[in-house]
Design a protein around this motif. Structure first.
Motif, PDB file in Angstrom:
ATOM      1  N   ASN A  30     -17.077   0.063  26.000  1.00 56.18           N
ATOM      2  CA  ASN A  30     -15.786   0.164  25.193  1.00 56.18           C
ATOM      3  C   ASN A  30     -15.126   1.647  25.398  1.00 56.18           C
ATOM      4  OD1 ASN A  30     -15.683  -2.618  24.250  1.00 56.18           O
ATOM      5  ND2 ASN A  30     -17.007  -1.989  22.798  1.00 56.18           N
ATOM      6  N   LEU A  31     -15.997   2.727  25.134  1.00 58.51           N
ATOM      7  CA  LEU A  31     -15.695   3.961  25.081  1.00 58.51           C
ATOM      8  C   LEU A  31     -15.008   4.289  26.556  1.00 58.51           C
ATOM      9  CD1 LEU A  31     -18.117   5.610  22.745  1.00 58.51           C
ATOM     10  CD2 LEU A  31     -15.992   5.160  22.280  1.00 58.51           C
ATOM     11  N   GLY A  32     -15.850   3.916  27.508  1.00 61.34           N
ATOM     12  CA  GLY A  32     -15.344   4.422  28.981  1.00 61.34           C
ATOM     13  C   GLY A  32     -14.033   3.828  29.194  1.00 61.34           C
ATOM     14  N   ILE A  35     -11.284   5.669  27.205  1.00 59.60           N
ATOM     15  CA  ILE A  35     -10.974   7.219  28.068  1.00 59.60           C
ATOM     16  C   ILE A  35     -10.064   6.830  29.193  1.00 59.60           C
ATOM     17  CG2 ILE A  35     -12.128   8.743  29.325  1.00 59.60           C
ATOM     18  CD1 ILE A  35     -14.525   8.587  27.613  1.00 59.60           C
ATOM     19  N   LYS A  36     -10.505   5.685  29.817  1.00 58.10           N
ATOM     20  CA  LYS A  36      -9.651   5.288  31.210  1.00 58.10           C
ATOM     21  C   LYS A  36      -8.168   5.047  30.891  1.00 58.10           C
ATOM     22  CE  LYS A  36      -9.837   1.091  32.213  1.00 58.10           C
ATOM     23  NZ  LYS A  36     -10.393  -0.002  33.127  1.00 58.10           N
ATOM     24  N   TYR A  37      -8.026   4.389  29.981  1.00 61.39           N
ATOM     25  CA  TYR A  37      -6.574   4.066  29.521  1.00 61.39           C
ATOM     26  C   TYR A  37      -5.907   5.321  29.063  1.00 61.39           C
ATOM     27  CZ  TYR A  37      -7.224  -0.815  30.728  1.00 61.39           C
ATOM     28  OH  TYR A  37      -7.386  -2.065  31.235  1.00 61.39           O
ATOM     29  N   ILE A  38      -6.507   6.113  28.192  1.00 61.06           N
ATOM     30  CA  ILE A  38      -5.984   7.510  27.793  1.00 61.06           C
ATOM     31  C   ILE A  38      -5.689   8.213  29.099  1.00 61.06           C
ATOM     32  CG2 ILE A  38      -6.179   9.544  26.543  1.00 61.06           C
ATOM     33  CD1 ILE A  38      -7.538   7.800  24.429  1.00 61.06           C
ATOM     34  N   TRP A  39      -6.715   8.413  29.872  1.00 66.09           N
ATOM     35  CA  TRP A  39      -6.453   9.411  30.959  1.00 66.09           C
ATOM     36  C   TRP A  39      -5.343   8.973  31.929  1.00 66.09           C
ATOM     37  CZ3 TRP A  39     -10.557  12.670  32.280  1.00 66.09           C
ATOM     38  CH2 TRP A  39     -10.751  13.309  33.715  1.00 66.09           C
ATOM     39  N   LYS A  53      -1.961   1.340  23.855  1.00 66.33           N
ATOM     40  CA  LYS A  53      -2.434   0.308  23.086  1.00 66.33           C
ATOM     41  C   LYS A  53      -3.653  -0.427  23.680  1.00 66.33           C
ATOM     42  CE  LYS A  53       2.116  -1.323  21.581  1.00 66.33           C
ATOM     43  NZ  LYS A  53       3.023  -2.234  21.666  1.00 66.33           N
ATOM     44  N   LYS A  54      -4.109  -0.562  24.786  1.00 64.41           N
ATOM     45  CA  LYS A  54      -5.287  -0.889  25.452  1.00 64.41           C
ATOM     46  C   LYS A  54      -6.378  -0.095  24.747  1.00 64.41           C
ATOM     47  CE  LYS A  54      -3.305  -3.346  29.408  1.00 64.41           C
ATOM     48  NZ  LYS A  54      -3.377  -3.329  30.955  1.00 64.41           N
ATOM     49  N   ALA A  55      -6.165   1.224  24.883  1.00 67.72           N
ATOM     50  CA  ALA A  55      -6.875   2.235  24.487  1.00 67.72           C
ATOM     51  C   ALA A  55      -7.601   1.960  23.097  1.00 67.72           C
ATOM     52  CB  ALA A  55      -6.648   3.550  24.722  1.00 67.72           C
ATOM     53  N   ALA A  56      -6.695   1.882  22.264  1.00 70.34           N
ATOM     54  CA  ALA A  56      -6.728   1.623  20.787  1.00 70.34           C
ATOM     55  C   ALA A  56      -7.468   0.210  20.623  1.00 70.34           C
ATOM     56  CB  ALA A  56      -5.211   1.709  20.054  1.00 70.34           C
ATOM     57  N   TRP A  57      -7.242  -0.636  21.476  1.00 67.43           N
ATOM     58  CA  TRP A  57      -7.823  -1.929  21.349  1.00 67.43           C
ATOM     59  C   TRP A  57      -9.631  -1.892  21.660  1.00 67.43           C
ATOM     60  CZ3 TRP A  57     -10.924  -5.418  24.075  1.00 67.43           C
ATOM     61  CH2 TRP A  57     -10.993  -6.649  23.704  1.00 67.43           C
ATOM     62  N   TYR A  58      -9.668  -0.972  22.622  1.00 68.39           N
ATOM     63  CA  TYR A  58     -11.091  -0.830  22.880  1.00 68.39           C
ATOM     64  C   TYR A  58     -11.716   0.121  21.916  1.00 68.39           C
ATOM     65  CZ  TYR A  58     -11.072  -3.277  27.548  1.00 68.39           C
ATOM     66  OH  TYR A  58     -11.233  -4.281  28.440  1.00 68.39           O
ATOM     67  N   LEU A  59     -11.296   1.154  21.436  1.00 69.35           N
ATOM     68  CA  LEU A  59     -11.822   1.858  20.488  1.00 69.35           C
ATOM     69  C   LEU A  59     -12.082   1.128  19.264  1.00 69.35           C
ATOM     70  CD1 LEU A  59     -12.634   4.750  19.505  1.00 69.35           C
ATOM     71  CD2 LEU A  59     -10.316   5.265  19.175  1.00 69.35           C
ATOM     72  N   GLN A  60     -10.983   0.327  18.695  1.00 74.05           N
ATOM     73  CA  GLN A  60     -11.330  -0.427  17.791  1.00 74.05           C
ATOM     74  C   GLN A  60     -12.539  -1.561  17.737  1.00 74.05           C
ATOM     75  OE1 GLN A  60      -9.824  -0.117  14.634  1.00 74.05           O
ATOM     76  NE2 GLN A  60     -11.530  -1.428  14.075  1.00 74.05           N
ATOM     77  N   ARG A  61     -12.752  -1.881  18.940  1.00 75.40           N
ATOM     78  CA  ARG A  61     -13.756  -2.628  19.248  1.00 75.40           C
ATOM     79  C   ARG A  61     -15.150  -2.204  19.195  1.00 75.40           C
ATOM     80  NH1 ARG A  61     -14.059  -8.076  21.381  1.00 75.40           N
ATOM     81  NH2 ARG A  61     -15.770  -8.353  22.698  1.00 75.40           N
ATOM     82  N   GLU A  62     -15.226  -0.686  19.606  1.00 73.69           N
ATOM     83  CA  GLU A  62     -16.291  -0.060  19.443  1.00 73.69           C
ATOM     84  C   GLU A  62     -16.689   0.306  17.971  1.00 73.69           C
ATOM     85  OE1 GLU A  62     -19.762   1.863  20.585  1.00 73.69           O
ATOM     86  OE2 GLU A  62     -18.556   0.616  21.620  1.00 73.69           O
ATOM     87  N   ILE A  63     -15.485   0.397  17.241  1.00 74.63           N
ATOM     88  CA  ILE A  63     -15.710   1.056  15.832  1.00 74.63           C
ATOM     89  C   ILE A  63     -16.250  -0.162  15.038  1.00 74.63           C
ATOM     90  CG2 ILE A  63     -14.580   1.305  13.668  1.00 74.63           C
ATOM     91  CD1 ILE A  63     -12.564   3.297  15.279  1.00 74.63           C
ATOM     92  N   GLN A  64     -15.820  -1.526  15.447  1.00 76.88           N
ATOM     93  CA  GLN A  64     -16.286  -2.719  14.706  1.00 76.88           C
ATOM     94  C   GLN A  64     -17.618  -3.024  15.320  1.00 76.88           C
ATOM     95  OE1 GLN A  64     -13.357  -5.557  16.117  1.00 76.88           O
ATOM     96  NE2 GLN A  64     -12.000  -5.089  14.569  1.00 76.88           N
TER      97      GLN A  64
END
Length: 68
Positions: A30-32, A35-39, A53-64
């Motif tokens: 998830n964190l990888g 990073i990929k989508y922000i990068w 938005k994809k980056a935020a989705w993966y980050l939210q998934r990691e937080i959950q």
């Protein structure tokens, strides 16, 4: 030679000269991906907002995942 599968242009266009996978592989899935989508958000030729938005989705998934 153009190779959209193994070496798309937006993989190596970052101003640092570093390929995103070099950094993102140091993190979990998830964190990888976050990073990929922000990068690559401003390096691809389509809408950067979609990648953010994809980056935020993966980050939210990691937080959950971590708060369960």
């Amino acid at each position: 030679m153009h190779d959209p599968v193994n070496n798309p242009a937006h993989y190596t266009e970052h101003p640092s000269g570093v390929e995103c996978i070099t950094i993102s592989e140091c993190y979990g899935f998830n964190l990888g991906n976050t990073i990929k989508y922000i990068w690559r958000a401003d390096l691809k030729h389509d809408d950067a907002i979609e990648d953010l938005k994809k980056a935020a989705w993966y980050l939210q998934r990691e937080i959950q995942r971590r708060t369960k």
